[in-house]
Design an enzyme around this catalytic site. Structure first.
Site, short mmCIF file in Angstrom:
data_model
loop_
_atom_site.label_atom_id
_atom_site.label_comp_id
_atom_site.label_asym_id
_atom_site.label_seq_id
_atom_site.Cartn_x
_atom_site.Cartn_y
_atom_site.Cartn_z
N ASP A 1 -4.04 -6.55 5.07
CA ASP A 1 -5.02 -7.42 5.74
C ASP A 1 -4.91 -8.87 5.27
OD1 ASP A 1 -6.16 -5.50 7.39
OD2 ASP A 1 -7.36 -4.71 5.74
N LYS B 1 -11.36 -4.36 18.64
CA LYS B 1 -9.97 -4.76 18.88
C LYS B 1 -9.55 -4.54 20.34
CE LYS B 1 -8.56 -3.81 14.13
NZ LYS B 1 -7.41 -3.77 13.24
N LYS C 1 -13.96 0.05 15.71
CA LYS C 1 -12.62 -0.58 15.75
C LYS C 1 -12.08 -0.62 17.17
CE LYS C 1 -10.84 -0.03 11.86
NZ LYS C 1 -10.31 0.59 10.66
N ASN D 1 0.85 -1.19 0.00
CA ASN D 1 0.00 0.00 0.00
C ASN D 1 0.88 1.24 0.00
OD1 ASN D 1 0.53 0.81 2.86
ND2 ASN D 1 -0.33 -1.24 3.20
N ILE E 1 -2.35 -7.62 14.28
CA ILE E 1 -1.27 -7.42 15.25
C ILE E 1 -1.77 -6.67 16.48
CG2 ILE E 1 1.01 -6.37 15.60
CD1 ILE E 1 1.36 -6.71 12.47
N VAL E 2 -2.40 -5.52 16.24
CA VAL E 2 -2.78 -4.68 17.37
C VAL E 2 -3.84 -5.37 18.25
CG1 VAL E 2 -4.59 -3.26 16.27
CG2 VAL E 2 -3.12 -2.26 18.02
N LYS F 1 8.96 -17.05 -10.77
CA LYS F 1 8.19 -15.92 -11.30
C LYS F 1 7.01 -16.44 -12.12
CE LYS F 1 8.59 -11.97 -14.31
NZ LYS F 1 9.35 -11.31 -15.37
#
Ligand code: C5P
Length: 401
Positions: free
Chosen positions: A279, A342, A338, A210, A308-309, A289
């Site tokens: 994600d 979380k 969120k 990203n 992770i968090v 390849k």
């Protein structure tokens, strides 16, 4: 790394004989790692030329409030936002009077009114002018407004008088300026910060990632160091220089970031998840390849990465846990969801629909959300925002324990 490393300092020069020392001050600030832009009042230009300051600072010098060219590029609002600190050296009695009255009748006073950055004045004037009741009253007003005052020193003056009113020497100014950025609010705490993007390999030459630059996370690392924390940076691939006073762990994939985060969570007081973690990752990594075949489309099967968090927030000995929420609509609703899903202590929400802030830009504007409150912080540089966020986390951490 000095505490002035990567700081953006707007140096205001007003009209006093000590203005000649401001040229040296520009160099000293740069030696300490800061970028410096100079604003001069008309009276300052009688003592030292804008050309000198331009040559030293490497930026055009700003002199006029109503300059059509400057307004198009770096107007007073942009300069006010750019600055991590507005440092005015020398500051004359007249400038102190105008600032104390909230006037905005030139570029420098307007910047002082507009900026969210701290302001520091280095007074320089004749001892009689300094001692004058009017100047002392203005000084009290400025101190009450939390404006920092460096000096003045006592001694011989350009006019032959002896007394208070000499501008501090550049090295003394550098010392005091550095101290402004060192808070100690997280002294003795371990802070772990994830930053940057992750890369999820498809084959040996391709990956999914990203646009995250890592700038916000790195600015938080710098602010945590300045707050006295033992700071750990877990960084995905970025173009940014690694901070010298943090432990830096470089990772590529979400799974590597997850493993490093769980390891560093031990003894951690504050965990800040600023990374833009992918994600999903390809379910399998092609060993060779992938070749372009005859078919017009191909399908990649992706599998979810560990959150992770959320994993950190689920630990038995959970650190104060902060997540980010980049949203393009219904910012507060989604961010609050969120926070709950979380089990976070705090969410920093930013609106990625506004393209001059957030991802890959130098500025950000955010909303700080916890169980009970929603506080907006308007647009400012990521460095400045990071310092305010770290001060906020430190305060919440202290009140929680
Ligand atoms: O779920 P979403 O990606 O929108 O949440 C963003 C927050 O969660 C950020 O703080 C990000 O660093 C963190 N995150 C994470 N691990 C993931 C995905 C997101 O720590 N796999």
């Amino acid at each position: 790394m000095s505490s002035l490393a990567n700081k953006q300092i707007l140096l205001g020069v007003t009209g006093g004989i000590a203005a000649y020392k401001s040229a040296d001050l520009v160099r000293r600030l740069q030696d300490a790692g800061a970028s410096v832009q100079v604003v001069m009042t008309p009276a300052a230009q009688e003592f030292i030329t804008p050309l000198t300051m331009q040559a030293l600072s490497g930026y055009p010098v700003h002199t006029q409030l109503l300059d059509p060219e400057a307004e198009a590029g770096m107007g007073h609002i942009q300069l006010a936002r750019w600055a991590d600190l507005v440092l005015i050296a020398p500051a004359t009695a007249d400038f102190m009077a105008r600032l104390s009255q909230g006037m905005g009748n030139d570029l420098l006073t307007s910047i002082c009114l507009a900026t969210a950055a701290p302001i520091a004045l280095v007074p320089a004037m004749n001892q009689g002018m300094w001692r004058n009741a009017a100047t002392q009253t203005n000084l009290d007003i400025l101190i009450n407004r939390k404006i920092h005052i460096f000096g003045p020193a006592d001694g011989g003056q350009a006019c032959g008088d002896i007394g208070p009113g000499r501008m501090l020497e550049p090295l003394q100014i550098i010392d005091l300026t550095s101290q402004l950025f060192t808070t100690g609010s997280l002294a003795g705490k371990k802070v772990v910060i994830t930053a940057g993007p992750t890369r999820e390999a498809i084959d040996p030459v391709r990956y999914i990632s990203n646009y995250s630059s890592g700038k916000m996370g790195y600015a938080l690392v710098q602010a945590a160091i300045e707050a006295g924390a033992h700071t750990v940076l877990i960084s995905g691939p970025t173009q940014l220089a690694k901070p010298a006073r943090a432990k830096c762990i470089e990772v590529t994939t979400a799974e590597e970031m997850y493993a490093a985060s769980l390891l560093e969570a031990q003894g951690c007081d504050l965990f800040i998840a600023a990374a833009a973690v992918a994600d999903y990752r390809p379910i399998e990594l092609a060993p060779q390849k992938l070749k372009k075949g005859d078919s017009e489309s191909i399908t990649l099967t992706l599998i979810k990465n560990p959150d992770i968090v959320a994993s950190i927030a689920a630990l038995e000995r959970k650190p104060f846990t902060v997540g980010f929420a980049a949203e393009s609509e219904r910012l507060v609703d989604y961010a609050r969801a969120k926070l709950e899903r979380k089990n976070l202590d705090l969410v920093i929400a930013n609106n990625i629909a506004e393209n001059h802030i957030g991802f890959n830009s130098d500025d950000n504007a955010v909303t700080v959300i916890d169980k009970h409150s929603t506080v907006e912080i308007s647009q400012r540089s990521k460095q400045q925002l990071a310092r305010e966020l770290i001060a906020c986390f430190a305060q919440k951490l202290a009140s929680q324990r």
